[in-house]
Design a protein around this motif. Structure first.
Motif, PDB file in Angstrom:
ATOM      1  N   VAL A  36     -33.893  -9.192 -11.374  1.00 37.47           N
ATOM      2  CA  VAL A  36     -33.298 -10.502 -11.633  1.00 37.47           C
ATOM      3  C   VAL A  36     -31.806 -10.280 -11.840  1.00 37.47           C
ATOM      4  O   VAL A  36     -31.378  -9.212 -12.283  1.00 37.47           O
ATOM      5  N   THR A  37     -31.020 -11.286 -11.509  1.00 39.48           N
ATOM      6  CA  THR A  37     -29.572 -11.195 -11.634  1.00 39.48           C
ATOM      7  C   THR A  37     -29.096 -12.158 -12.707  1.00 39.48           C
ATOM      8  O   THR A  37     -29.504 -13.321 -12.716  1.00 39.48           O
ATOM      9  N   LEU A  38     -28.242 -11.681 -13.591  1.00 39.25           N
ATOM     10  CA  LEU A  38     -27.643 -12.516 -14.626  1.00 39.25           C
ATOM     11  C   LEU A  38     -26.169 -12.702 -14.294  1.00 39.25           C
ATOM     12  O   LEU A  38     -25.432 -11.731 -14.159  1.00 39.25           O
ATOM     13  N   VAL A  83     -26.682 -17.846 -15.745  1.00 41.76           N
ATOM     14  CA  VAL A  83     -27.596 -18.159 -14.651  1.00 41.76           C
ATOM     15  C   VAL A  83     -28.430 -16.926 -14.362  1.00 41.76           C
ATOM     16  O   VAL A  83     -27.885 -15.859 -14.051  1.00 41.76           O
ATOM     17  N   VAL A  84     -29.744 -17.057 -14.464  1.00 44.07           N
ATOM     18  CA  VAL A  84     -30.660 -15.977 -14.117  1.00 44.07           C
ATOM     19  C   VAL A  84     -31.297 -16.346 -12.777  1.00 44.07           C
ATOM     20  O   VAL A  84     -31.900 -17.414 -12.637  1.00 44.07           O
ATOM     21  N   SER A  85     -31.127 -15.461 -11.800  1.00 46.11           N
ATOM     22  CA  SER A  85     -31.637 -15.706 -10.451  1.00 46.11           C
ATOM     23  C   SER A  85     -32.757 -14.735 -10.124  1.00 46.11           C
ATOM     24  O   SER A  85     -32.639 -13.531 -10.379  1.00 46.11           O
ATOM     25  N   PHE A 113     -45.989 -24.889  -3.607  1.00 46.72           N
ATOM     26  CA  PHE A 113     -45.422 -23.685  -4.210  1.00 46.72           C
ATOM     27  C   PHE A 113     -43.890 -23.722  -4.178  1.00 46.72           C
ATOM     28  O   PHE A 113     -43.226 -23.473  -5.186  1.00 46.72           O
ATOM     29  N   ILE A 114     -43.321 -24.059  -3.036  1.00 50.97           N
ATOM     30  CA  ILE A 114     -41.865 -24.068  -2.883  1.00 50.97           C
ATOM     31  C   ILE A 114     -41.221 -25.204  -3.673  1.00 50.97           C
ATOM     32  O   ILE A 114     -40.135 -25.042  -4.224  1.00 50.97           O
ATOM     33  N   HIS A 115     -41.887 -26.341  -3.772  1.00 49.96           N
ATOM     34  CA  HIS A 115     -41.276 -27.508  -4.423  1.00 49.96           C
ATOM     35  C   HIS A 115     -41.505 -27.573  -5.929  1.00 49.96           C
ATOM     36  O   HIS A 115     -40.665 -28.092  -6.664  1.00 49.96           O
ATOM     37  N   PHE A 116     -42.630 -27.044  -6.420  1.00 49.53           N
ATOM     38  CA  PHE A 116     -42.957 -27.192  -7.833  1.00 49.53           C
ATOM     39  C   PHE A 116     -43.062 -25.890  -8.617  1.00 49.53           C
ATOM     40  O   PHE A 116     -43.030 -25.919  -9.842  1.00 49.53           O
ATOM     41  N   VAL A 117     -43.229 -24.751  -7.950  1.00 48.91           N
ATOM     42  CA  VAL A 117     -43.510 -23.510  -8.665  1.00 48.91           C
ATOM     43  C   VAL A 117     -42.366 -22.496  -8.578  1.00 48.91           C
ATOM     44  O   VAL A 117     -41.903 -21.989  -9.590  1.00 48.91           O
ATOM     45  N   LYS A 118     -41.900 -22.193  -7.384  1.00 52.51           N
ATOM     46  CA  LYS A 118     -40.930 -21.111  -7.179  1.00 52.51           C
ATOM     47  C   LYS A 118     -39.534 -21.538  -7.621  1.00 52.51           C
ATOM     48  O   LYS A 118     -38.866 -22.326  -6.965  1.00 52.51           O
ATOM     49  N   VAL A 119     -39.085 -20.989  -8.751  1.00 53.05           N
ATOM     50  CA  VAL A 119     -37.748 -21.264  -9.278  1.00 53.05           C
ATOM     51  C   VAL A 119     -36.816 -20.155  -8.814  1.00 53.05           C
ATOM     52  O   VAL A 119     -37.073 -18.970  -9.043  1.00 53.05           O
ATOM     53  N   ASP A 120     -35.719 -20.540  -8.148  1.00 56.78           N
ATOM     54  CA  ASP A 120     -34.733 -19.561  -7.695  1.00 56.78           C
ATOM     55  C   ASP A 120     -33.714 -19.236  -8.785  1.00 56.78           C
ATOM     56  O   ASP A 120     -33.342 -18.088  -8.963  1.00 56.78           O
TER      57      ASP A 120
END
Length: 181
Positions: free
Chosen positions: A14-16, A29-31, A78-85
């Motif tokens: 993960v990137t901070l 921002v955590v990506s 999954f893409i719209h409700f679950v996967k947070v970028d």
């Protein structure tokens, strides 16, 4: 803007990104990594191969149609409700805290907590899947009793960064909160 790479509780990267706007305002921002094309292709192929095997034995075309529709709907959900970028935390010492989530589909959700409702920001621990994990959370004041906590708002729920990342964000948040009060 500072950028560092940490790991999440599962060992993934993960990137901070830390952006210090002023002494009373910072954004964190955590990506998480993007959705892997090959992982999606592998999952889709496995489902469709299983559907084809069922079709081969049953000769029912509804099996193939259902597999295609369920796979496509599942990917969209999954893409719209679950996967947070990206998960972002904007701390403004005199106003409050804004928490934002950016999903893989481009959808964003934002919530704001006023400073007069915030008791503190702490690192808490929890038992998760037979291990102890740490998470950053906002403690909310109880309106009837200022010394009590009425609720807890966990931060960075999707990316689940490890303690070393949380400590960096925690220290910066505490500096801002101490200057803002």
């Amino acid at each position: 803007m500072e950028e560092e790479t940490f790991s999440d509780i599962n060992g993934g990267a993960v990137t901070l990104q830390c952006q210090f706007h002023s002494s009373l305002c910072s954004e964190f921002v955590v990506s998480s990594p993007k959705v892997s094309f090959w992982r999606v292709m592998g999952s889709t192929s496995a489902v469709w191969l299983g559907a084809y095997v069922l079709f081969f034995f049953t000769q029912n075309t509804a099996v193939l149609s259902t597999a295609i529709i369920v796979t496509l709907l599942g990917m969209m959900v999954f893409i719209h409700f679950v996967k947070v970028d990206h998960e972002s935390l904007l701390v403004v010492g005199s106003l409050g805290i804004q928490v934002s989530y950016s999903y893989a589909s481009g959808r964003e959700t934002t919530s704001f907590i006023e400073m007069n409702k915030i008791k503190d920001i702490v690192i808490n621990e929890a038992i998760y899947m037979h291990q102890i994990i740490y998470y950053l959370c906002v403690l909310l004041k109880d309106p009837s009793d200022p010394d009590a906590v009425s609720g807890v708002v966990p931060l960075f729920q999707s990316s689940k960064p490890r303690l070393n990342c949380l400590v960096k964000v925690y220290k910066s948040c505490q500096e801002i909160l101490s200057k803002g009060s």
